[in-house]
Structures are given as C-alpha cells and as structure tokens.
Design a protein around this motif. Structure first.
Motif, PDB file in Angstrom:
ATOM      1  N   TYR A  37       0.852  -1.191   0.000  1.00 17.61           N
ATOM      2  CA  TYR A  37       0.000   0.000   0.000  1.00 17.61           C
ATOM      3  C   TYR A  37       0.886   1.237   0.000  1.00 17.61           C
ATOM      4  O   TYR A  37       1.937   1.287   0.643  1.00 17.61           O
ATOM      5  CB  TYR A  37      -0.907   0.033   1.240  1.00 17.61           C
ATOM      6  CG  TYR A  37      -2.125  -0.842   1.128  1.00 17.61           C
ATOM      7  CD1 TYR A  37      -2.102  -2.156   1.555  1.00 17.61           C
ATOM      8  CD2 TYR A  37      -3.307  -0.342   0.580  1.00 17.61           C
ATOM      9  CE1 TYR A  37      -3.226  -2.960   1.458  1.00 17.61           C
ATOM     10  CE2 TYR A  37      -4.438  -1.137   0.474  1.00 17.61           C
ATOM     11  CZ  TYR A  37      -4.387  -2.447   0.916  1.00 17.61           C
ATOM     12  OH  TYR A  37      -5.495  -3.239   0.809  1.00 17.61           O
ATOM     13  N   PHE A  91       3.652   0.643   2.704  1.00 13.64           N
ATOM     14  CA  PHE A  91       3.415  -0.386   3.706  1.00 13.64           C
ATOM     15  C   PHE A  91       3.234  -1.740   3.034  1.00 13.64           C
ATOM     16  O   PHE A  91       2.466  -1.887   2.086  1.00 13.64           O
ATOM     17  CB  PHE A  91       2.151  -0.076   4.512  1.00 13.64           C
ATOM     18  CG  PHE A  91       2.276   1.117   5.415  1.00 13.64           C
ATOM     19  CD1 PHE A  91       1.808   2.354   5.006  1.00 13.64           C
ATOM     20  CD2 PHE A  91       2.852   0.995   6.669  1.00 13.64           C
ATOM     21  CE1 PHE A  91       1.910   3.459   5.841  1.00 13.64           C
ATOM     22  CE2 PHE A  91       2.962   2.100   7.503  1.00 13.64           C
ATOM     23  CZ  PHE A  91       2.494   3.334   7.085  1.00 13.64           C
ATOM     24  N   LEU A 103      -5.842  -7.349   7.904  1.00 10.92           N
ATOM     25  CA  LEU A 103      -4.504  -7.126   7.377  1.00 10.92           C
ATOM     26  C   LEU A 103      -3.539  -6.903   8.538  1.00 10.92           C
ATOM     27  O   LEU A 103      -3.880  -6.249   9.526  1.00 10.92           O
ATOM     28  CB  LEU A 103      -4.484  -5.894   6.482  1.00 10.92           C
ATOM     29  CG  LEU A 103      -5.192  -5.998   5.132  1.00 10.92           C
ATOM     30  CD1 LEU A 103      -5.279  -4.632   4.479  1.00 10.92           C
ATOM     31  CD2 LEU A 103      -4.468  -6.961   4.223  1.00 10.92           C
ATOM     32  N   PHE A 105       0.099  -5.172   9.074  1.00 13.64           N
ATOM     33  CA  PHE A 105       0.971  -4.244   8.376  1.00 13.64           C
ATOM     34  C   PHE A 105       2.386  -4.237   8.945  1.00 13.64           C
ATOM     35  O   PHE A 105       2.591  -4.460  10.150  1.00 13.64           O
ATOM     36  CB  PHE A 105       0.432  -2.812   8.482  1.00 13.64           C
ATOM     37  CG  PHE A 105      -0.766  -2.542   7.610  1.00 13.64           C
ATOM     38  CD1 PHE A 105      -2.041  -2.822   8.063  1.00 13.64           C
ATOM     39  CD2 PHE A 105      -0.607  -2.002   6.341  1.00 13.64           C
ATOM     40  CE1 PHE A 105      -3.151  -2.567   7.266  1.00 13.64           C
ATOM     41  CE2 PHE A 105      -1.708  -1.746   5.540  1.00 13.64           C
ATOM     42  CZ  PHE A 105      -2.978  -2.028   6.011  1.00 13.64           C
ATOM     43  N   GLY A 106       3.345  -3.928   8.080  1.00 14.32           N
ATOM     44  CA  GLY A 106       4.675  -3.572   8.539  1.00 14.32           C
ATOM     45  C   GLY A 106       4.702  -2.119   8.967  1.00 14.32           C
ATOM     46  O   GLY A 106       3.704  -1.393   8.849  1.00 14.32           O
ATOM     47  N   LYS A 107       5.861  -1.664   9.444  1.00 16.04           N
ATOM     48  CA  LYS A 107       5.979  -0.299   9.965  1.00 16.04           C
ATOM     49  C   LYS A 107       6.154   0.742   8.863  1.00 16.04           C
ATOM     50  O   LYS A 107       6.088   1.938   9.134  1.00 16.04           O
ATOM     51  CB  LYS A 107       7.149  -0.199  10.944  1.00 16.04           C
ATOM     52  CG  LYS A 107       6.904  -0.939  12.240  1.00 16.04           C
ATOM     53  CD  LYS A 107       8.015  -0.689  13.250  1.00 16.04           C
ATOM     54  CE  LYS A 107       7.685  -1.348  14.577  1.00 16.04           C
ATOM     55  NZ  LYS A 107       8.737  -1.109  15.601  1.00 16.04           N
TER      56      LYS A 107
END
Lengths: 115, 115
Positions: A37, A91, A103, A105-107
C-alpha cells in the motif's frame, strides 16, 4: 501470529531510477495474500499491488512489480522509472487466505523521489 | 470506481467526549473493518464486522469502542469517552466476497484530534 517486517525506515531514489523496497514476513499459513500500500501525504491508503501466495508468477502493475520468494518469506517491491508522485510511505501487508481476516501491516518505508 | 467514503475528514474533540466516525462501504461488499494509525506509526487493526456482528477484534478495541451498521449502508465507530491517546487517523475498509475479485478497499480516513 503473523508479523511483517520492513527493515528500511527511509529510502531515496533519483527520478527515473529504479528502487526496491524490502519486506519479510513470518507465518505458518500456506495460503495467504500479500499487499503493498502507498500512503502519500494525504494519508489515504492506496493499493499498489497484490500477490496471491499460491501463484508462483510475480505480480506486476505498470511500473510496479514484486519479487515474491515464498520459501524465504520475502516480498519486495520494485518501482521502475521512479516519479516525483511516488514519494510516499509504503506499507507491506499480510492477510490470511480466509474471507474475513484482518490485514497485518509492517511499519512502513518512507520513499523520497528526488528530482 | 467504487469508493469507501468516510466522514468527517477531520474531527477535533475534547477529552472525555464521545465521537462517532462514519463510513459508507462499497455497496456490494460484505466485510467491514476499522483500522487506526497513530501519527508516524504503523496501521493497526481494530475490529472486523460481518453479518451484523463483530467477527474479530484486537486488544486495542476495548469497552470504550463500539461499532454498528444502523441502516444497512453506514458503518460507524463510536468512541465513548475519548482520551488523548485516541488521537490518530482512523480508516474504514470493506471487502467483497473474494479479495481477488472485489478487493480490499480503504476509505480516505478520519483524522481524530483529542485535546
């Protein structure tokens, strides 16, 4: 529990060059989805690309492509011919292959495209 | 292209007040979600909703939060007594029957500022 790791907090690239953003994840699932994203300064979440884990072929969307390595649990995003409008937070996200799962998410990686 | 619509785009509220964040998901979607993003941090799952009930919630989604779909089109998140740490961007998302066919779509977010 699933985790998503983006090891590059910030990156920069010259306009028209190529850049690769890294993402690794941890899961015991065999079927799942992976996403990238884009979040520009407006903070809207915009889907860039999606990959189904059961597909061996890497997804591509115009200048965006992924390198999906299932065994290594790696999912990198390549942006070709970078444009100023690509400047944003990116992201990486994971979702189990079930209809109603959230979902993870990563940072995020902050990408700056420099003229 | 169908959109998820969120209102208001920005809300300022006093600590201890109740706020309601509103979302209109894509009309033929079945699954609805709220996510939160504290400034500079990653996007975190709050709650998912299907068939008029909560299907999953995170540890963030405590008793001060509630969701409902009052009229078959709107999907709301209520925070009963806001705290300073509730200041964040709140995203609504919806998904159709299959991720691959109908996608997982985010709204443009509501920026909540608690003062």
């Amino acid at each position: 529990a699933q985790t998503v790791t983006q090891s590059q907090p910030e990156m920069s690239v010259q306009e028209a060059e190529t850049v690769t953003l890294s993402c690794t994840y941890d899961t015991s699932e065999n079927n799942y989805y992976l996403f990238w994203y884009k979040q520009p300064p407006s903070r809207q979440m915009i889907l860039v690309i999606r990959q189904e884990a059961y597909k061996q072929q890497n997804a591509t969307e115009n200048r965006f492509s992924v390198n999906f390595q299932k065994a290594a649990k790696s999912f990198s995003l390549k942006i070709s011919d970078s444009q100023l409008g690509d400047t944003a937070m990116y992201f990486c996200a994971f979702m189990k292959h079930w209809r109603n799962t959230p979902l993870v998410f990563g940072k995020g990686t902050r990408l700056s495209v420099i003229a | 292209e169908p959109e998820v619509t969120q209102t208001p785009s920005h809300q300022v509220t006093q600590m201890g007040q109740e706020v309601i964040l509103r979302c209109v998901p894509i009309s033929n979607h079945l699954y609805f979600y709220w996510y939160r993003q504290i400034l500079g941090q990653k996007v975190e799952f709050l709650v998912s909703f299907y068939n008029n009930e909560i299907s999953e919630k995170s540890e963030i989604f405590d008793d001060q939060f509630s969701v409902e779909r009052p009229d078959g089109s709107n999907f709301t998140l209520k925070i009963r007594s806001t705290k300073l740490e509730d200041s964040a961007m709140y995203f609504c998302a919806s998904m159709g029957l299959y991720v691959t066919n109908y996608g997982y779509t985010f709204g443009s977010g509501t920026r909540l500022t608690v003062v």
